[in-house]
Design an enzyme around this catalytic site. Structure first.
Site, PDB file in Angstrom:
ATOM      1  CG  HIS A  17     -12.544  66.438 -30.676  1.00 15.99           C
ATOM      2  ND1 HIS A  17     -12.829  65.234 -31.278  1.00 15.99           N
ATOM      3  CD2 HIS A  17     -11.976  66.143 -29.483  1.00 15.99           C
ATOM      4  CE1 HIS A  17     -12.464  64.253 -30.479  1.00 15.99           C
ATOM      5  NE2 HIS A  17     -11.951  64.771 -29.384  1.00 15.99           N
ATOM      6  CB  CYS A  45      12.231  78.102 -63.094  1.00 18.69           C
ATOM      7  SG  CYS A  45      11.688  79.150 -64.470  1.00 18.69           S
TER       8      CYS A  45
END
Length: 809
Positions: free
Chosen positions: A435, A766
């Site tokens: 919830h 990279c």
């Protein structure tokens, strides 16, 4: 007026999605599925519906209507105590006033028919509320109204239906309608009476056809726990979590790319029937502790995970077909412990992520070396600060002040009036579909769920910072920390010729970062997955049975809970982490670098001290390719090969390729490729590309020999600068002498690019430099490099730099 509109009772096979105004969103959806999807093999328990017409007749032909208007007149929902008193008064009136006699007779008859259909004297049922405005876009009504479980017998069913109708006036439902601008008396409530699945003896949970956190739509997300599903929905347990990748599942693969074991400390089971059903936390059901054996088991098998995923995708396809556009779904499911069969018990369109357009993005970057006070599941992608307020009981809700950060054990729908005025929410229990998580997403409030100990680590009045910006792990820090925010419109990002990819270490951040304008992943690091998700040295797992330390074996057993085979644990967890990154950026290429730990880093893993030598300078020692080619470490490297094989073979993620780091000689590289072939991961099979990091001067000086062996280079500037300039990059004393921009380093990089271009091989970059230095990035573009991999927080700004350089050259 058609026949349906004149009736008080309708069965599931008599209603569908066109009947929301008559039976509410949940019941209309159940009827839609019962009519169209049960014939396709999806199991859905039968039931009947008390219509909105019946509700209106009950309210308007008694004193209830006038009483409701009078009680809610002049209501200020920010006055929590007053709201609670008014809501309680209305709900009590629903319990005191009887249904008309003809309605009672119809309900009794329908219940007897349902019991007979299941060959029972009195069927056990779930009585679920279904409001006529719920599950509409922007109005999920998540948990606003009550559900009653294990309701058995005509009298109890009648009581439960009236209580369910009264739950249209729970405190949170009243407050929610005020926020959404709904007229209290314009909304009616339908009630569904559905045959229960005996999941109290089995398992249950929720399922979404997208990632609930990022909105990434190529996965099915399943949460699962023992017993009845209310424990997952209420957030009272941290459930197991599974992710299945839709595209390759549709191609016949078995891509379960995440399996996370939840603590599952308690479960809800049937209890002795009470005279009058009350809220589902008591009465017909009760909570019991879960045994340690069950806590340490996954509650679903792989086949069951895939069955549920297939059903979820079929349900999504049906609803999308009706709507004419993609409709992600939110479902509840259950497994009957007596028959072993799976069922879908509810389904509705997902209403939070589905409404997001993802056109505007704000990136948050927290700069800190502080240790978090607590960690948990991340909801949202924000960073906020504020004063903490610990509240553990609804009676104390009135103490909460706007702008504070709510710290609590769990939330339920009664907490929503204060949740909407909170800056952030931190809970001790729950999963990403609890919830607290669902409502936080809908409200746009960051939350950290399932921390385990937040109410003990944080004090009321304390200034704290909540960080949910870095993926699926949320963190809470002491004090008000500094952070950066960068907002941009995705549609304003220029198109460039250079392939701009991402450097990714954490699988948790992959889905969030997939929304950035990118061409895949140039560097996915295994180290983060091994250090954070596995934590154990691979050789300690391979040699587990021969380990002498009892405490070490106990620690490993705790970390490998859910896996009987220690090697399968390493391979499975590594494959799942890689698979999550591969799925996030599919179908673009994802280049995964094999592990590049140094000896000191490997030694820091659990059990690592047993297998690692001490080196004076680990940076220049036993790392990368030299490990893979060494008989002592080769079995561990074999596990990495198995993980890649699983990602490409079992998951079907053929976009995942590999890269060998720190390869000193072509001969060493050839031996690694041969070991891969021996491990049944041959270069070229199903298009597998094997690249090598270009990070040692010898890689450039002997480029052609390396390129005879590998499919291309990916340049790593950190090590290349270190070894070219003779600078230990771990030494702060010499760090200021030079960096990757040094002419010598640039010359080697230019030569490496030219060598790959001459040979028609892949050439990418990279390293860190282009993320830090715009001029360095412009240099790479000027040399016509094929791909540059950037850090996520610099991708957007650097894209503009690339566009300018491409235009200039």
């Amino acid at each position: 007026m058609n026949d349906k509109e004149t009736r008080n009772i309708l069965w599931f096979d008599q209603v569908g999605n066109d009947d929301v105004a008559l039976v509410g969103g949940k019941n209309a959806s159940l009827g839609e599925m019962y009519q169209h999807l049960v014939p396709k093999g999806i199991r859905i328990p039968n039931g009947f519906v008390i219509t909105a017409r019946a509700y209106r007749e009950f309210v308007n032909e008694t004193s209830l209507a006038a009483m409701i208007r009078e009680t809610l007149d002049g209501l200020n929902t920010k006055d929590i105590r007053d709201l609670q008193l008014r809501g309680k008064k209305i709900r009590a009136a629903f319990r005191e006033i009887e249904f008309p006699a003809d309605m009672v007779a119809e309900i009794r008859s329908a219940y007897r028919d349902l019991s007979n259909a299941y060959h029972m004297d009195e069927a056990d049922t779930a009585v679920r509320s279904s409001a006529t405005a719920e599950d509409l876009p922007g109005a999920s009504f998540a948990g606003e109204h009550e559900t009653y479980l294990n309701v058995v017998g005509e009298e109890k069913v009648l009581y439960a239906i009236r209580d369910a109708m009264g739950s249209l006036f729970t405190d949170r439902a009243i407050s929610y309608r005020v926020d959404k601008g709904f007229d209290h008396c314009a909304i009616a409530l339908s009630v569904g009476v559905q045959k229960m699945v005996r999941s109290d003896k089995g398992v249950s949970g929720v399922m979404f056809t997208l990632d609930t956190e990022s909105g990434f739509r190529n996965v099915v997300e399943i949460n699962a726990s023992w017993g009845l599903g209310e424990m997952v929905v209420q957030g009272k347990v941290t459930p197991d979590e599974y992710l299945v990748f839709k595209p390759t599942f549709n191609q016949g693969f078995r891509p379960i790319i995440r399996k996370t074991l939840g603590s599952k400390t308690v479960k809800m089971i049937y209890s002795t029937h009470s005279k009058r059903p009350v809220h589902s936390a008591s009465g017909g059901v009760r909570e019991v502790k879960v045994s340690p054996k069950e806590r340490n088991r996954f509650v679903l098998t792989d086949d069951e995970i895939l069955t549920l995923s297939r059903w979820g995708m079929q349900i999504e396809e049906h609803y999308s077909g009706r709507a004419g556009h993609s409709v992600p779904m939110d479902m509840e499911w259950a497994k009957d412990g007596e028959s072993g069969e799976l069922y879908i018990v509810q389904a509705r369109p997902e209403t939070v992520q589905a409404e997001k357009k993802n056109l505007t993005r704000t990136d948050y970057t927290l700069h800190t070396n502080e240790t978090p006070m607590v960690e948990g599941i991340s909801v949202g992608t924000k960073i906020v600060s504020g004063k903490a307020r610990i509240i553990t009981k609804t009676a104390k809700l009135y103490k909460f002040q706007p702008g504070e950060i709510l710290i609590t054990e769990i939330t339920d729908p009664d907490w929503e009036p204060i949740m909407k005025i909170a800056t952030a929410i931190v809970t001790e229990k729950g999963g990403r579909t609890s919830h607290a998580a669902i409502v936080s997403r809908e409200l746009g409030i960051p939350a950290v769920i399932g921390t385990g100990n937040a109410t003990k680590k944080i004090k009321t009045g304390e200034l704290i910072t909540v960080d949910t910006s870095s993926g699926s792990v949320g963190r809470v820090y002491e004090g008000k920390l500094e952070w950066e925010e960068s907002t941009y419109n995705v549609t304003d990002i220029p198109e460039v010729k250079t392939k701009l990819c991402l450097n990714v270490g954490s699988p948790e951040s992959a889905f969030v970062h997939s929304f950035l304008p990118n061409k895949g992943v140039g560097l996915a690091r295994e180290e983060f997955i091994i250090a954070s998700h596995i934590r154990i040295h691979p050789l300690a797992l391979i040699n587990f049975s021969s380990l002498k330390s009892r405490s070490l074996k106990k620690k490993i057993n705790e970390l490998t809970a859910g896996y009987d085979d220690k090697v399968a644990f390493f391979v499975g967890k590594l494959a799942q982490g890689i698979g999550e990154i591969g799925a996030a950026f599919w179908p673009n290429d994802v280049i995964v670098r094999f592990s590049d730990f140094k000896t000191n880093e490997y030694a820091a893993l659990i059990g690592g001290a047993e297998y690692e030598p001490e080196e004076e300078n680990p940076m220049l020692g036993w790392r990368g390719a030299s490990r893979y080619a060494n008989p002592q470490f080769a079995p561990a490297f074999g596990l990495e090969c198995q993980a890649i094989k699983k990602v490409r073979g079992d998951y079907g993620l053929k976009n995942v390729h590999v890269m060998v780091p720190f390869c000193r000689t072509p001969e060493e590289g050839a031996r690694v490729v041969e070991i891969m072939r021996e491990m049944k991961l041959p270069k070229g099979e199903d298009g597998l590309k094997v690249h090598v990091m270009c990070e040692i001067p010898t890689n450039v000086l002997r480029a052609d020999e390396f390129l005879d062996i590998f499919d291309g280079f990916s340049i790593g500037s950190n090590d290349l600068a270190q070894l070219t300039l003779g600078l230990d990059r771990d030494s702060s004393i010499v760090a200021g002498i030079s960096n990757e921009n040094d002419p010598a380093v640039r010359t080697l990089i230019a030569d490496a690019i030219a060598a790959c271009q001459r040979r028609g091989k892949y050439i990418g970059f990279c390293g860190q430099a282009p993320s830090d230095y715009p001029d360095f990035l412009r240099f790479l573009v000027s040399k016509k490099i094929e791909a540059v991999s950037l850090n996520p927080d610099s991708l957007v700004s650097m894209t503009f730099e690339v566009a300018k350089e491409e235009e200039r050259t």
